[in-house]
Design an enzyme around this catalytic site. Structure first.
Site, PDB file in Angstrom:
ATOM      1  N   HIS A 152       1.266  -1.303  -0.259  1.00  0.00           N
ATOM      2  CA  HIS A 152      -0.173   0.574   0.068  1.00  0.00           C
ATOM      3  C   HIS A 152       0.973   1.286  -0.266  1.00  0.00           C
ATOM      4  O   HIS A 152       0.434   1.738  -0.771  1.00  0.00           O
ATOM      5  CB  HIS A 152      -0.811  -0.363   1.282  1.00  0.00           C
ATOM      6  CG  HIS A 152      -2.126  -0.769   1.488  1.00  0.00           C
ATOM      7  ND1 HIS A 152      -1.906  -2.174   1.048  1.00  0.00           N
ATOM      8  CD2 HIS A 152      -3.442  -0.553   1.181  1.00  0.00           C
ATOM      9  CE1 HIS A 152      -3.397  -2.852   0.803  1.00  0.00           C
ATOM     10  NE2 HIS A 152      -4.125  -1.721   1.069  1.00  0.00           N
ATOM     11  N   HIS A 177       0.671  -4.030   9.491  1.00  0.00           N
ATOM     12  CA  HIS A 177       2.199  -3.866   8.865  1.00  0.00           C
ATOM     13  C   HIS A 177       3.250  -3.337  10.244  1.00  0.00           C
ATOM     14  O   HIS A 177       2.903  -2.340  10.910  1.00  0.00           O
ATOM     15  CB  HIS A 177       2.667  -2.775   7.727  1.00  0.00           C
ATOM     16  CG  HIS A 177       2.408  -3.655   6.789  1.00  0.00           C
ATOM     17  ND1 HIS A 177       3.469  -3.943   5.803  1.00  0.00           N
ATOM     18  CD2 HIS A 177       1.642  -3.066   5.436  1.00  0.00           C
ATOM     19  CE1 HIS A 177       3.192  -4.609   4.861  1.00  0.00           C
ATOM     20  NE2 HIS A 177       1.269  -4.513   5.210  1.00  0.00           N
TER      21      HIS A 177
END
Length: 223
Positions: A133, A182
């Protein structure tokens, strides 16, 4: 052009350094500490802030999803082709498409597990390093921002466009850490790699433009 080459080199070096530190386990404490800052003390399953903040983070993170970025990229490419800006359309396609392939290759190469300290607030399927992302947001938004800067007449407009591109990139990456999917270094590495890739593509485009193989911003196609 020289500034672009220098910044791309810095981004590539920063990514390589982060990757080395991650593989050696040197970032574990940093990652864990920063990740837990986004959690309510004593409740690792509860992101900080009211419930609507978590929902907003999911909306923001969707801006960096493959589906959204693909739709935006195809829409821009279609507009550029209809405007007979084939060189600019090719730049966008190579920057975003190449960035996606590079991100996938890096994920397979490093194969870092996702964070295990907190529950994941959204579903994930791939490896953790680097953040796809963050990387694709940087490659896409910075490329589109640079395209708009080429046609903006005033310096303040150029700055405004690029500030929006950077802001969108930062928000998407931060949301990934907030949602617990993450490690912070995944996002930092994604930003470095994505920005370096976008800059490299842009330098190539400028080179081709000076050689007369890509149209300039002033070129106007006949109706």
């Amino acid at each position: 052009m020289l500034a672009g080459i220098l910044l791309a080199a810095i981004g590539g070096f920063a990514f390589a350094w982060l990757a080395g530190e991650v593989m050696e386990g040197e970032t574990r404490r940093f990652d864990a500490t920063l990740l837990m800052l986004f959690r309510t003390p004593g409740h690792p399953d509860d992101p900080i802030g009211p419930r609507w903040v978590e929902e907003m983070a999911r909306d923001v993170t969707a801006l960096g999803s493959g589906v959204v970025l693909t739709v935006v990229t195809l829409a821009v490419i279609g507009y550029l082709l209809l405007s007979r800006k084939r060189g600019a359309a090719l730049l966008v396609a190579l920057s975003v498409g190449g960035g996606a392939l590079l991100s996938t290759a890096l994920k397979f190469g490093f194969d870092r597990p996702r964070p295990d300290l907190v529950p994941h607030a959204v579903t994930v399927y791939t490896a953790s390093f680097p953040s796809g992302h963050a990387m694709l947001s940087a490659a896409t938004f910075l490329t589109l921002g640079a395209l708009l800067m080429r046609v903006a007449a005033r310096r303040r407009l150029k700055g405004y466009v690029m500030a929006l591109a950077v802001l969108a990139t930062v928000l998407v990456g931060t949301s990934r850490v907030y949602l617990g999917v993450h490690w912070p270094t995944d996002v930092l590495a994604g930003w470095c790699a994505g920005a370096a890739w976008a800059l490299l593509c842009w330098v190539v485009a400028l080179r081709l433009q000076r050689a007369g193989q890509v149209e300039t911003p002033a070129d106007r196609a006949p109706d």
